[in-house]
Design a protein around this motif. Structure first.
Motif, PDB file in Angstrom:
ATOM      1  N   PHE A  42      82.109  29.182  47.252  1.00 23.63           N
ATOM      2  CA  PHE A  42      82.014  30.628  47.101  1.00 23.63           C
ATOM      3  C   PHE A  42      80.969  31.067  46.086  1.00 23.63           C
ATOM      4  CE2 PHE A  42      86.189  29.787  48.845  1.00 23.63           C
ATOM      5  CZ  PHE A  42      86.292  30.741  49.845  1.00 23.63           C
ATOM      6  N   GLY A  43      80.286  30.113  45.471  1.00 22.88           N
ATOM      7  CA  GLY A  43      79.218  30.464  44.555  1.00 22.88           C
ATOM      8  C   GLY A  43      79.676  31.154  43.290  1.00 22.88           C
ATOM      9  N   TYR A  61      88.813  33.519  33.776  1.00 27.24           N
ATOM     10  CA  TYR A  61      89.390  34.671  34.475  1.00 27.24           C
ATOM     11  C   TYR A  61      90.539  34.250  35.377  1.00 27.24           C
ATOM     12  CZ  TYR A  61      89.789  37.387  38.786  1.00 27.24           C
ATOM     13  OH  TYR A  61      90.271  38.013  39.907  1.00 27.24           O
ATOM     14  N   VAL A  62      90.370  33.140  36.109  1.00 29.76           N
ATOM     15  CA  VAL A  62      91.420  32.660  37.001  1.00 29.76           C
ATOM     16  C   VAL A  62      92.686  32.323  36.209  1.00 29.76           C
ATOM     17  CG1 VAL A  62      92.090  30.795  38.570  1.00 29.76           C
ATOM     18  CG2 VAL A  62      89.808  31.821  38.753  1.00 29.76           C
ATOM     19  N   ALA A 102      84.609  37.028  44.853  1.00 31.17           N
ATOM     20  CA  ALA A 102      84.624  35.929  45.821  1.00 31.17           C
ATOM     21  C   ALA A 102      85.979  35.733  46.484  1.00 31.17           C
ATOM     22  CB  ALA A 102      84.195  34.629  45.140  1.00 31.17           C
ATOM     23  N   ILE A 103      87.058  36.147  45.822  1.00 29.10           N
ATOM     24  CA  ILE A 103      88.390  35.865  46.355  1.00 29.10           C
ATOM     25  C   ILE A 103      89.137  37.135  46.744  1.00 29.10           C
ATOM     26  CG2 ILE A 103      88.698  33.618  45.259  1.00 29.10           C
ATOM     27  CD1 ILE A 103      90.024  34.907  42.919  1.00 29.10           C
ATOM     28  N   GLY A 104      88.387  38.176  47.081  1.00 27.73           N
ATOM     29  CA  GLY A 104      89.013  39.371  47.633  1.00 27.73           C
ATOM     30  C   GLY A 104      89.504  39.117  49.050  1.00 27.73           C
ATOM     31  N   ASP A 105      90.566  39.822  49.438  1.00 32.56           N
ATOM     32  CA  ASP A 105      91.137  39.636  50.773  1.00 32.56           C
ATOM     33  C   ASP A 105      90.115  39.860  51.873  1.00 32.56           C
ATOM     34  OD1 ASP A 105      93.779  38.903  50.216  1.00 32.56           O
ATOM     35  OD2 ASP A 105      94.397  40.981  49.904  1.00 32.56           O
ATOM     36  N   ARG A 136      89.292  44.242  43.167  1.00 34.27           N
ATOM     37  CA  ARG A 136      89.568  43.225  42.162  1.00 34.27           C
ATOM     38  C   ARG A 136      88.560  43.302  41.014  1.00 34.27           C
ATOM     39  NH1 ARG A 136      92.134  37.722  44.272  1.00 34.27           N
ATOM     40  NH2 ARG A 136      92.852  37.930  42.120  1.00 34.27           N
ATOM     41  N   VAL A 137      87.306  43.527  41.362  1.00 34.68           N
ATOM     42  CA  VAL A 137      86.272  43.690  40.338  1.00 34.68           C
ATOM     43  C   VAL A 137      86.554  44.929  39.488  1.00 34.68           C
ATOM     44  CG1 VAL A 137      83.845  44.283  39.985  1.00 34.68           C
ATOM     45  CG2 VAL A 137      84.462  42.461  41.597  1.00 34.68           C
ATOM     46  N   ARG A 138      86.872  46.038  40.151  1.00 36.34           N
ATOM     47  CA  ARG A 138      87.061  47.308  39.427  1.00 36.34           C
ATOM     48  C   ARG A 138      88.259  47.262  38.476  1.00 36.34           C
ATOM     49  NH1 ARG A 138      89.668  51.436  41.629  1.00 36.34           N
ATOM     50  NH2 ARG A 138      89.170  50.733  43.732  1.00 36.34           N
ATOM     51  N   TRP A 139      89.354  46.639  38.921  1.00 34.49           N
ATOM     52  CA  TRP A 139      90.527  46.598  38.056  1.00 34.49           C
ATOM     53  C   TRP A 139      90.351  45.632  36.890  1.00 34.49           C
ATOM     54  CZ3 TRP A 139      94.175  50.022  37.402  1.00 34.49           C
ATOM     55  CH2 TRP A 139      94.422  50.939  38.417  1.00 34.49           C
TER      56      TRP A 139
END
Length: 290
Positions: free
Chosen positions: A153-154, A163-164, A239-242, A266-269
């Motif tokens: 996913f780069g 973050y994870v 990269a891991i959005g639905d 996910r980025v925005r939150w």
């Protein structure tokens, strides 16, 4: 990320030498494979975790003999040191925030495993990725996930990995605050929790926001972020959005089956939590716009 500035947690269990079995020749499902299972399960009304558990059970019963992971990792290797540092800083952050609210934070345990692991939530193959189990209040991570996150996913970089970890710890915070229990109660009542505005998406986006809250306080405490670090975390969230996972797995996006939120959400939150580190801004359950 200058992560070596952080205190190391004592709550990491390194079970990589004994926890897992590699099934059927040594390869599990990839992230893309998991996405397909999730989509099929949600469209058919089945629990994706149950399907993954059945696949793991079939692999244990059939195919080539299981190959036990017999070589333990070196003591205090760089990977486990990094995990201990990030977890230690999440502990410092959430202890401080809980104390400010006159509450007590209970540290979670983080388990490093390889191949598969048993938890209070059942057996999990490494294919499910990092997860948090409310039943034993533990975070489980197979570090191979980070390699796939980078190669497939780069989404490379140590802050992407941090973050994870912080996202999964966010689920522990939700357990302590009673959020997880409310979502589970709704599921048990038969309410639909999936979908673009469903409770599962709101729960996951809140965990992203809580990861951002940690990132803010960690930076204030250590001044450890380097140029590009925040972009690494945002890239991982994207990269891991639905929507992105579904598009890669099946070529189409099905918002009704969302469980984690879109890449943009996910980025925005995460950015919402990072902008000021205020947990009060993370109430995704009352948000009209996710």
């Amino acid at each position: 990320m200058r992560w070596k500035r952080a205190r190391r947690s004592d709550n990491v269990v390194d079970a990589r030498g004994s926890s897992g079995r590699r099934m059927g020749g040594g390869k599990g499902l990839t992230l893309g494979g998991v996405a397909i299972v999730v989509i099929v399960g949600l469209l058919s009304g089945q629990d994706p975790m149950q399907i993954l558990g059945q696949l793991a059970g079939q692999a244990m019963q059939g195919g080539s003999p299981s190959q036990q992971q017999s070589t333990a990792p070196p003591v205090n290797d760089e990977q486990s040191e990094f995990v201990r540092a990030v977890l230690g800083d999440t502990e410092d952050t959430w202890r401080e925030i809980f104390q400010g609210a006159k509450q007590q934070y209970r540290d979670p345990t983080l388990v490093l495993f390889s191949g598969g692991v048993n938890s209070a939530c059942g057996f999990a193959n490494s294919a499910v990725g990092p997860f948090y189990c409310p039943g034993d209040q533990r975070v489980y991570i197979d570090l191979a996930f980070f390699r796939e996150l980078e190669q497939r996913f780069g989404a490379a970089g140590d802050f992407a990995q941090a973050y994870v970890i912080a996202h999964e710890v966010g689920h522990h915070v939700q357990t302590l605050l009673g959020v997880s229990a409310r979502v589970n109660a709704a599921r048990q009542r038969g309410e639909r929790v999936e979908g673009a505005t469903g409770l599962l998406v709101r729960q996951e986006l809140q965990a992203d926001c809580l990861a951002g809250v940690w990132a803010y306080h960690g930076q204030r405490r250590h001044d450890w972020l380097e140029p590009g670090d925040i972009e690494e975390a945002l890239n991982a969230a994207n990269a891991i959005g639905d929507d992105r996972l579904q598009k890669q797995a099946s070529g189409q996006v099905v918002p009704d089956s969302f469980t984690h939120g879109s890449s943009e959400q996910r980025v925005r939150w995460f950015k919402t939590g990072f902008d000021g580190g205020d947990i009060g801004r993370c109430d995704t359950f009352k948000a009209t716009r996710l």
